[in-house]
Design a protein around this motif. Structure first.
Motif, short mmCIF file in Angstrom:
data_model
loop_
_atom_site.label_atom_id
_atom_site.label_comp_id
_atom_site.label_asym_id
_atom_site.label_seq_id
_atom_site.Cartn_x
_atom_site.Cartn_y
_atom_site.Cartn_z
N ILE A 1 40.87 12.95 33.03
CA ILE A 1 42.18 12.78 32.38
C ILE A 1 42.51 14.03 31.56
CG2 ILE A 1 43.44 11.43 30.65
CD1 ILE A 1 41.93 8.95 31.80
N ALA A 2 41.52 14.58 30.88
CA ALA A 2 41.74 15.82 30.11
C ALA A 2 42.11 16.97 31.04
CB ALA A 2 40.50 16.16 29.30
N LEU A 3 41.42 17.09 32.17
CA LEU A 3 41.71 18.16 33.14
C LEU A 3 43.13 18.03 33.68
CD1 LEU A 3 40.79 20.51 35.00
CD2 LEU A 3 40.01 18.75 36.60
N ALA A 4 43.50 16.83 34.09
CA ALA A 4 44.85 16.62 34.63
C ALA A 4 45.92 16.91 33.58
CB ALA A 4 44.99 15.19 35.14
N THR A 5 45.63 16.54 32.34
CA THR A 5 46.59 16.79 31.26
C THR A 5 46.73 18.29 31.00
OG1 THR A 5 46.05 14.66 30.28
CG2 THR A 5 47.16 16.24 28.88
N ALA A 6 45.63 19.02 31.04
CA ALA A 6 45.68 20.47 30.82
C ALA A 6 46.50 21.16 31.90
CB ALA A 6 44.28 21.05 30.77
N ILE A 7 46.45 20.64 33.11
CA ILE A 7 47.17 21.27 34.23
C ILE A 7 48.59 20.75 34.35
CG2 ILE A 7 47.21 21.51 36.75
CD1 ILE A 7 44.12 21.41 36.55
N GLY A 8 48.76 19.45 34.27
CA GLY A 8 50.06 18.85 34.54
C GLY A 8 50.72 18.17 33.37
N SER A 9 50.35 18.50 32.17
CA SER A 9 50.89 17.97 30.92
C SER A 9 50.55 16.49 30.75
CB SER A 9 52.40 18.20 30.82
OG SER A 9 53.12 17.19 31.49
N PHE B 1 52.23 14.06 31.38
CA PHE B 1 52.71 13.27 32.52
C PHE B 1 51.57 12.98 33.49
CE2 PHE B 1 54.97 12.96 36.66
CZ PHE B 1 55.64 11.77 36.39
N ALA B 2 50.81 14.01 33.85
CA ALA B 2 49.68 13.81 34.78
C ALA B 2 48.60 12.93 34.14
CB ALA B 2 49.09 15.16 35.18
N GLY B 3 48.38 13.10 32.85
CA GLY B 3 47.40 12.26 32.16
C GLY B 3 47.79 10.80 32.19
N THR B 4 49.06 10.51 31.97
CA THR B 4 49.49 9.12 32.00
C THR B 4 49.47 8.55 33.41
OG1 THR B 4 51.80 9.80 32.04
CG2 THR B 4 50.90 9.19 29.91
N VAL B 5 49.70 9.37 34.41
CA VAL B 5 49.60 8.89 35.79
C VAL B 5 48.15 8.48 36.09
CG1 VAL B 5 49.71 9.60 38.21
CG2 VAL B 5 51.63 10.06 36.68
N LEU B 6 47.17 9.25 35.62
CA LEU B 6 45.77 8.88 35.84
C LEU B 6 45.41 7.61 35.08
CD1 LEU B 6 43.73 12.20 35.94
CD2 LEU B 6 44.83 10.95 37.78
N LEU C 1 55.79 4.59 34.83
CA LEU C 1 57.24 4.76 34.89
C LEU C 1 57.94 4.78 33.54
CD1 LEU C 1 58.03 2.45 37.93
CD2 LEU C 1 57.78 4.94 37.90
N LEU C 2 57.28 4.27 32.51
CA LEU C 2 57.93 4.23 31.20
C LEU C 2 57.21 5.10 30.17
CD1 LEU C 2 60.15 2.86 29.45
CD2 LEU C 2 58.44 1.14 28.89
N PHE C 3 55.94 4.83 29.99
CA PHE C 3 55.17 5.52 28.96
C PHE C 3 54.97 7.01 29.29
CE2 PHE C 3 51.10 6.05 26.50
CZ PHE C 3 51.67 5.85 25.26
N GLY C 4 54.64 7.33 30.53
CA GLY C 4 54.43 8.72 30.94
C GLY C 4 55.65 9.60 30.77
N PHE D 1 42.48 17.01 39.59
CA PHE D 1 43.10 18.34 39.69
C PHE D 1 44.21 18.33 40.74
CE2 PHE D 1 43.29 22.47 41.82
CZ PHE D 1 43.57 23.30 40.75
N VAL D 2 43.94 17.76 41.90
CA VAL D 2 44.93 17.72 42.98
C VAL D 2 46.15 16.89 42.56
CG1 VAL D 2 45.34 16.88 45.33
CG2 VAL D 2 43.26 18.13 44.81
N ILE D 3 45.92 15.75 41.94
CA ILE D 3 47.02 14.90 41.48
C ILE D 3 47.88 15.66 40.47
CG2 ILE D 3 47.58 12.84 40.13
CD1 ILE D 3 45.19 11.48 41.55
N ALA D 4 47.25 16.36 39.54
CA ALA D 4 48.00 17.13 38.55
C ALA D 4 48.84 18.22 39.20
CB ALA D 4 47.05 17.73 37.52
N MET D 5 48.28 18.89 40.19
CA MET D 5 49.02 19.95 40.89
C MET D 5 50.22 19.37 41.66
SD MET D 5 47.71 22.78 40.03
CE MET D 5 48.36 23.95 41.19
N VAL D 6 50.02 18.22 42.27
CA VAL D 6 51.11 17.59 43.02
C VAL D 6 52.22 17.13 42.08
CG1 VAL D 6 51.65 15.53 44.41
CG2 VAL D 6 49.67 16.92 44.98
#
Length: 166
Positions: free
Chosen positions: A32-40, A42-47, A66-69, A135-140
């Motif tokens: 979650i920290a990695l995704a947040t660092a890459i995709g803000s 938003f990516a952290g909340t998606v995970l 859909l709401l919190f992120g 990482f891939v999810i954050a990039m997408v």
């Protein structure tokens, strides 16, 4: 003629392919920290939402995704714009500060919301989702962030800064 009806469903239960009945893996706090660092945020909340889905709490997963992120993302981006316009902080300094603050904040939020489930899963030796997938999810998600969240934040920040300067 035979008595076999080709349109009748089979009498024996159909099994899913091997491994398909396993529960979905959770993303750990480092992912979650990695995704947040890459995709803000938003990516952290998606995970976090995907973790809720893996725990069979799909409704909560949809609410987070859909709401919190988008709300957290809009707040973070609006803080950047407002900070640079009203507080006259150099945009790059503010950007680096917000970028550095996002992973620890999202990791703490994930630990608060899902820390017990993640620890329980690790102690039981069950499978965790790989960091590479995070990482891939954050990039997408980066184009989604650029197309939807950034314009909404810019509009919100413009309205707020105009209201505060008038």
């Amino acid at each position: 003629m035979t008595d076999v009806d080709p349109y009748r469903p089979p009498g024996v239960g159909i099994r899913r392919p091997d491994g398909a009945d396993e529960e979905l893996a959770l993303f750990g706090l480092p992912a979650i920290a990695l995704a947040t660092a890459i995709g803000s945020v938003f990516a952290g909340t998606v995970l976090i939402a995907l973790n809720y889905t893996a725990q069979k709490r799909r409704g909560l997963g949809w609410v987070v995704a859909l709401l919190f992120g988008p709300l957290l993302t809009t707040v973070a981006l609006s803080a950047l714009l407002i900070g640079s316009r009203i507080l006259h902080i150099a945009p790059m300094t503010l950007l680096v500060g917000v970028w550095l603050a996002q992973p620890p904040v999202m990791t703490a939020l994930a630990a608060l919301l899902q820390g017990a489930a993640i620890k329980q899963r690790r102690r039981a030796g069950r499978r965790m989702a790989p960091n590479a997938l995070a990482f891939v999810i954050a990039m997408v998600l980066l184009p989604v962030l650029a197309l939807f969240a950034a314009p909404a934040s810019a509009i919100l920040a413009g309205v707020i800064s105009r209201a505060l300067t008038d």
